[in-house]
Design a protein around this motif. Structure first.
Motif: not given
Length: 394
Positions: A179-186, A206-219
């Motif tokens: 794919i060309d963009c990860i929707d949710l990158f944790y 990465l968001v500004q470059a269009g490679k990631v749409r949203c982000w998150g954190l785990c634990e």
């Protein structure tokens, strides 16, 4: 068959047998002809069910939930799909073509959030995800995770969230996911050597470059959530959360998500399959591909003691036409409208069971009764080994 018909049949089975276990539900599903065909196409079993007066079509997700707010929001199905166990940490695996068929079935049934990570395999889970789901990327959201160090396809056991590493991992994930963009990158686990503000800044690039749409954190802790969100608004936080582990209710994580408008994604919502009722003290896990083999909560002694909790869920579900797995998932869905659990499976019957949980609403009185019954039983065994627990900051 409609939801009402299924519940009538479940209730009939309850009356006859004194209770509906997950195994009974799966037998019922099989009898009704659930297959790996697209839901609009009936197999021989479904045709037979239709001859008996039923119009059977596999369960489909209805409704939507929103993770995050504003331009950082992600609209998804109320139940997602955790892909990890298809290739990693869950004993024997079906052949790849069957896994791909099941993922296609999940898309056809309306699931729109699919969760993978670099460390799963490592790398093999992302490759499966790309092969199975890249063609549907205009219909679904794909989430992946960075943070665990992987060198030459092998996990080192260390964390590496340096900005240059995050960006390299993103590019590599995009290639495996096709794919060309990860929707949710944790960020999969906190890197204590890299300030969370630097991590947020790298993902912002990465968001500004269009490679990631949203982000998150785990634990992570509530403090880390607030610090990260101040740099780049978070869409979701992912942590373990189920009826046998409710720490996020006590450590401020859920409250921080509520206050800041961040979605919450419970992983292992069935406690690594345990709350489904098919694991007992005699269950043997693959020592080469199942982390439950090494988890304190999955020793024979702990399983024997904790089975009392599964029994409570089964008892609770008997008068409501629900399996223990459906009770566990419905409880999570009832806790907040911005919670989206991601159970995983390699079986079409479990997929059917999980999807139907989305339509099985619990009342406030139901929740109070269930929580009271379960909280009265002490949970035996820690969720992680000491080494793994050291990587969890919450």
């Amino acid at each position: 068959m409609t939801q009402q018909h299924v519940q009538q049949h479940v209730a009939k089975g309850n009356t006859a047998s004194g209770g509906m276990s997950r195994r009974s539900f799966l037998k019922l599903s099989a009898a009704l002809g659930i297959s790996l065909a697209a839901p609009s196409v009936m197999g021989n079993g479904a045709a037979a069910a239709a001859d008996n007066g039923y119009s059977y079509r596999g369960a489909c997700i209805s409704g939507q939930r929103v993770l995050g707010t504003g331009t950082h929001s992600l609209t998804v199905s109320p139940i997602g799909f955790g892909i990890m166990g298809m290739t990693y940490n869950r004993s024997q695996m079906p052949e790849e073509k069957k896994l791909i068929a099941l993922l296609h079935e999940a898309v056809d049934r309306g699931i729109t959030l699919f969760d993978t990570a670099i460390i799963y395999g490592p790398l093999t889970n992302e490759r499966l995800t790309g092969k199975a789901l890249s063609a549907f990327h205009n219909r679904i959201a794909i989430a992946s995770k960075f943070g665990h160090e992987v060198i030459d396809g092998k996990a080192t056991g260390r964390q590496d969230s340096r900005p240059e590493t995050i960006k390299r991992y993103c590019d590599e994930s995009l290639r495996r996911l096709k794919i060309d963009c990860i929707d949710l990158f944790y960020q999969h686990r906190l890197d204590k050597n890299v300030p969370i503000e630097e991590v947020a800044g790298a993902v912002s690039d990465l968001v500004q470059a269009g490679k990631v749409r949203c982000w998150g954190l785990c634990e992570v802790s509530a403090d880390i959530i607030r610090r990260a969100h101040a740099v780049l608004p978070l869409t979701a936080v992912q942590s373990e959360y189920h009826l046998m582990f409710r720490q996020v209710e006590e450590n401020g994580v859920l409250e921080a998500c509520r206050e800041l408008g961040i979605g919450f994604v419970p992983y292992s919502p069935l406690n690594r399959g345990f709350l489904g009722g098919n694991i007992n003290e005699y269950t043997r896990f693959d020592p080469h591909n199942d982390n439950r083999m090494h988890l304190p909560r999955f020793t024979p002694e702990a399983i024997r003691a904790n089975t009392r909790i599964v029994n409570e869920l089964q008892q609770f579900g008997r008068t409501r036409g629900m399996t223990s797995a459906q009770v566990a998932l419905s409880w999570l869905l009832a806790k907040a409208p911005w919670i989206v659990p991601i159970p995983g499976t390699t079986k079409i019957s479990h997929l059917e069971e999980n999807i139907r949980a989305a339509d099985m609403a619990l009342t406030k009185e139901d929740i109070e009764e269930l929580e009271g019954q379960v909280s009265a039983i002490p949970v035996v065994g820690a969720r992680y080994s000491a080494a793994e627990q050291a990587q969890v900051s919450s």
